[in-house]
Design a protein around this motif. Structure first.
Motif, PDB file in Angstrom:
ATOM      1  N   ARG A 177       0.843  -1.187   0.000  1.00 62.39           N
ATOM      2  CA  ARG A 177       0.000   0.000   0.000  1.00 62.39           C
ATOM      3  C   ARG A 177       0.882   1.243   0.000  1.00 62.39           C
ATOM      4  O   ARG A 177       1.787   1.370   0.818  1.00 62.39           O
ATOM      5  CB  ARG A 177      -0.922   0.009   1.218  1.00 62.39           C
ATOM      6  N   ALA A 178       0.630   2.137  -0.934  1.00 60.21           N
ATOM      7  CA  ALA A 178       1.455   3.334  -1.068  1.00 60.21           C
ATOM      8  C   ALA A 178       1.363   4.188   0.189  1.00 60.21           C
ATOM      9  O   ALA A 178       0.267   4.484   0.668  1.00 60.21           O
ATOM     10  CB  ALA A 178       1.014   4.134  -2.282  1.00 60.21           C
ATOM     11  N   PRO A 179       2.515   4.594   0.724  1.00 60.39           N
ATOM     12  CA  PRO A 179       2.482   5.496   1.887  1.00 60.39           C
ATOM     13  C   PRO A 179       2.029   6.883   1.465  1.00 60.39           C
ATOM     14  O   PRO A 179       2.123   7.248   0.286  1.00 60.39           O
ATOM     15  CB  PRO A 179       3.942   5.503   2.356  1.00 60.39           C
ATOM     16  N   PRO A 180       1.537   7.699   2.390  1.00 57.73           N
ATOM     17  CA  PRO A 180       1.075   9.042   2.024  1.00 57.73           C
ATOM     18  C   PRO A 180       2.238   9.929   1.598  1.00 57.73           C
ATOM     19  O   PRO A 180       3.384   9.750   2.020  1.00 57.73           O
ATOM     20  CB  PRO A 180       0.435   9.560   3.324  1.00 57.73           C
ATOM     21  N   LEU A 181       1.917  10.902   0.746  1.00 54.72           N
ATOM     22  CA  LEU A 181       2.908  11.892   0.350  1.00 54.72           C
ATOM     23  C   LEU A 181       3.188  12.834   1.510  1.00 54.72           C
ATOM     24  O   LEU A 181       2.272  13.231   2.235  1.00 54.72           O
ATOM     25  CB  LEU A 181       2.417  12.692  -0.855  1.00 54.72           C
ATOM     26  N   VAL A 182       4.449  13.196   1.665  1.00 56.75           N
ATOM     27  CA  VAL A 182       4.809  14.179   2.688  1.00 56.75           C
ATOM     28  C   VAL A 182       4.951  15.569   2.076  1.00 56.75           C
ATOM     29  O   VAL A 182       4.995  16.571   2.797  1.00 56.75           O
ATOM     30  CB  VAL A 182       6.111  13.784   3.411  1.00 56.75           C
ATOM     31  N   ARG A 183       5.005  15.644   0.748  1.00 52.59           N
ATOM     32  CA  ARG A 183       5.023  16.930   0.051  1.00 52.59           C
ATOM     33  C   ARG A 183       4.382  16.741  -1.305  1.00 52.59           C
ATOM     34  O   ARG A 183       4.695  15.789  -2.020  1.00 52.59           O
ATOM     35  CB  ARG A 183       6.453  17.450  -0.113  1.00 52.59           C
ATOM     36  N   SER A 184       3.486  17.621  -1.661  1.00 51.70           N
ATOM     37  CA  SER A 184       2.795  17.532  -2.941  1.00 51.70           C
ATOM     38  C   SER A 184       2.520  18.939  -3.457  1.00 51.70           C
ATOM     39  O   SER A 184       2.779  19.938  -2.779  1.00 51.70           O
ATOM     40  CB  SER A 184       1.489  16.742  -2.795  1.00 51.70           C
ATOM     41  N   GLY A 185       1.971  19.001  -4.664  1.00 48.42           N
ATOM     42  CA  GLY A 185       1.645  20.284  -5.273  1.00 48.42           C
ATOM     43  C   GLY A 185       2.651  20.686  -6.334  1.00 48.42           C
ATOM     44  O   GLY A 185       3.730  20.102  -6.455  1.00 48.42           O
ATOM     45  N   PRO A 186       2.307  21.689  -7.134  1.00 45.10           N
ATOM     46  CA  PRO A 186       3.183  22.108  -8.232  1.00 45.10           C
ATOM     47  C   PRO A 186       4.549  22.564  -7.734  1.00 45.10           C
ATOM     48  O   PRO A 186       4.663  23.240  -6.707  1.00 45.10           O
ATOM     49  CB  PRO A 186       2.412  23.270  -8.869  1.00 45.10           C
ATOM     50  N   ASP A 200       6.657  13.677  -3.162  1.00 43.85           N
ATOM     51  CA  ASP A 200       7.632  13.159  -2.208  1.00 43.85           C
ATOM     52  C   ASP A 200       6.949  12.301  -1.152  1.00 43.85           C
ATOM     53  O   ASP A 200       6.142  12.790  -0.364  1.00 43.85           O
ATOM     54  CB  ASP A 200       8.366  14.329  -1.549  1.00 43.85           C
ATOM     55  N   ASN A 201       7.278  11.011  -1.130  1.00 43.37           N
ATOM     56  CA  ASN A 201       6.794  10.127  -0.073  1.00 43.37           C
ATOM     57  C   ASN A 201       7.941   9.678   0.836  1.00 43.37           C
ATOM     58  O   ASN A 201       7.861   8.640   1.481  1.00 43.37           O
ATOM     59  CB  ASN A 201       6.062   8.911  -0.656  1.00 43.37           C
ATOM     60  N   GLY A 202       8.988  10.493   0.868  1.00 45.11           N
ATOM     61  CA  GLY A 202      10.129  10.209   1.733  1.00 45.11           C
ATOM     62  C   GLY A 202      11.464  10.438   1.058  1.00 45.11           C
ATOM     63  O   GLY A 202      12.311  11.172   1.582  1.00 45.11           O
ATOM     64  N   PRO A 203      11.700   9.841  -0.132  1.00 41.13           N
ATOM     65  CA  PRO A 203      13.001  10.019  -0.782  1.00 41.13           C
ATOM     66  C   PRO A 203      13.232  11.405  -1.374  1.00 41.13           C
ATOM     67  O   PRO A 203      14.362  11.752  -1.704  1.00 41.13           O
ATOM     68  CB  PRO A 203      12.983   8.956  -1.895  1.00 41.13           C
ATOM     69  N   SER A 211       8.975   3.226  -4.736  1.00 38.97           N
ATOM     70  CA  SER A 211       8.507   4.458  -4.097  1.00 38.97           C
ATOM     71  C   SER A 211       8.089   5.487  -5.143  1.00 38.97           C
ATOM     72  O   SER A 211       7.086   6.191  -4.967  1.00 38.97           O
ATOM     73  CB  SER A 211       9.596   5.038  -3.189  1.00 38.97           C
ATOM     74  N   LEU A 212       8.835   5.599  -6.235  1.00 42.19           N
ATOM     75  CA  LEU A 212       8.469   6.545  -7.281  1.00 42.19           C
ATOM     76  C   LEU A 212       7.160   6.141  -7.943  1.00 42.19           C
ATOM     77  O   LEU A 212       6.277   6.981  -8.152  1.00 42.19           O
ATOM     78  CB  LEU A 212       9.575   6.648  -8.327  1.00 42.19           C
ATOM     79  N   ASN A 213       7.009   4.874  -8.276  1.00 44.99           N
ATOM     80  CA  ASN A 213       5.765   4.440  -8.897  1.00 44.99           C
ATOM     81  C   ASN A 213       4.575   4.664  -7.974  1.00 44.99           C
ATOM     82  O   ASN A 213       3.479   5.001  -8.440  1.00 44.99           O
ATOM     83  CB  ASN A 213       5.867   2.966  -9.306  1.00 44.99           C
ATOM     84  N   ALA A 214       4.790   4.507  -6.671  1.00 44.29           N
ATOM     85  CA  ALA A 214       3.712   4.768  -5.716  1.00 44.29           C
ATOM     86  C   ALA A 214       3.281   6.226  -5.768  1.00 44.29           C
ATOM     87  O   ALA A 214       2.079   6.536  -5.845  1.00 44.29           O
ATOM     88  CB  ALA A 214       4.165   4.400  -4.310  1.00 44.29           C
ATOM     89  N   SER A 215       4.243   7.132  -5.730  1.00 48.27           N
ATOM     90  CA  SER A 215       3.889   8.552  -5.692  1.00 48.27           C
ATOM     91  C   SER A 215       3.385   9.047  -7.048  1.00 48.27           C
ATOM     92  O   SER A 215       2.484   9.889  -7.107  1.00 48.27           O
ATOM     93  CB  SER A 215       5.076   9.383  -5.205  1.00 48.27           C
TER      94      SER A 215
END
Length: 274
Positions: free
Chosen positions: A119-128, A155-158, A216-220
């Motif tokens: 299950r994909a973890p939540p994003l910690v940073r998003s937006g344009p 960004d989901n961490g990395p 992780s990239l495919n998840a985000s």
């Protein structure tokens, strides 16, 4: 020090040598942090993991994830590969879903035929992303504004920043200039060519190298594209083609949850003697 069971697996691949390799040390109790770090530096793979007894309620096992240089709280292909190694070694989950415990918390992993999915973890940073990110794209990746549909923080961490390209030919032609990355990590995605057998193609640039197939990239990317209505709720992504790999990532979504799945192929089983 006792010997340790050791596995090396190819993740997001249905055949050996086509996905992203992972080293797994089984029953790693007794290894201290420094030894784990040395082992990961020695294997020199993008990640090496260490299976441990569960250290949290509901968890089936605990996992530590190391690159050659540092420890990670979570990563996608190490999660699927480690789960496959744990199951192959006789691990028995407490329920229908395997529960992995790592520094990022409890990670559910589903079994779906020959594939595993986390299950994909939540994003910690998003937006344009702003001009400070867009301004490095010409020097870092040779991209102009006419090549790009959107640039988003995913960004989901990395630390991923996603770049959606207008066509897959542009994606395939990129020759990165890592000196121009300015500390950024870019995940590039483009719609696949008609008849490709998959829906999107991705490339992942960490700022030092290109990663073959990146969970992780495919998840985000999936959370971004599905949330924006750009991708269907279920799709297949290809990654690693420009590196001679043939990774396949299966994205499925249940309501707000996105699951990232793929096949795992065992390649090496043996003993690590220290």
């Amino acid at each position: 020090m006792p010997d340790f069971a050791f596995s090396q697996l190819d993740v997001f691949a249905s055949a050996p040598l086509r996905g992203n390799p992972l080293a797994v040390v089984h029953d790693a109790t007794g290894l201290d942090d420094a030894t784990m770090a040395r082992i990961a530096n020695w294997t020199n793979l993008s990640e090496t993991t260490f299976l441990l007894p569960p250290a949290a309620p509901r968890a089936d096992y605990s996992l530590r994830i190391f690159t050659p240089a540092r420890e990670l709280p979570f990563a996608g292909h190490p999660t699927l590969g480690s789960c496959a190694a744990w199951l192959a070694a006789g691990g028995e989950p407490g329920g229908e879903t395997v529960i992995q415990h790592c520094a990022a918390g409890l990670i559910p992993i589903r079994r779906d035929g020959t594939r595993l999915a986390f299950r994909a973890p939540p994003l910690v940073r998003s937006g344009p992303a702003g001009d400070e990110v867009r301004s490095v794209l010409p020097a870092a990746l040779g991209l102009s504004d006419t090549d790009i549909e959107a640039v988003e923080w995913i960004d989901n961490g990395p630390g991923w920043c996603g770049v959606l390209l207008r066509d897959v030919a542009t994606l395939k032609a990129i020759q990165p200039n890592y000196a121009g990355f300015a500390g950024h990590k870019f995940g590039l995605v483009a719609p696949a060519a008609a008849g490709a057998g998959y829906d999107f193609e991705l490339r992942a640039f960490t700022g030092a190298y290109e990663d073959p197939v990146t969970g992780s990239l495919n998840a985000s990317v999936a959370q971004w594209l599905i949330g924006a209505g750009i991708a269907p709720r279920d799709y297949i992504a290809a990654q690693g083609l420009e590196l001679g790999r043939d990774g396949r990532v299966h994205i499925t979504s249940d309501g707000p949850e996105v699951w990232v799945g793929g096949e795992v192929t065992p390649c090496i089983r043996g003993t690590l003697s220290l």
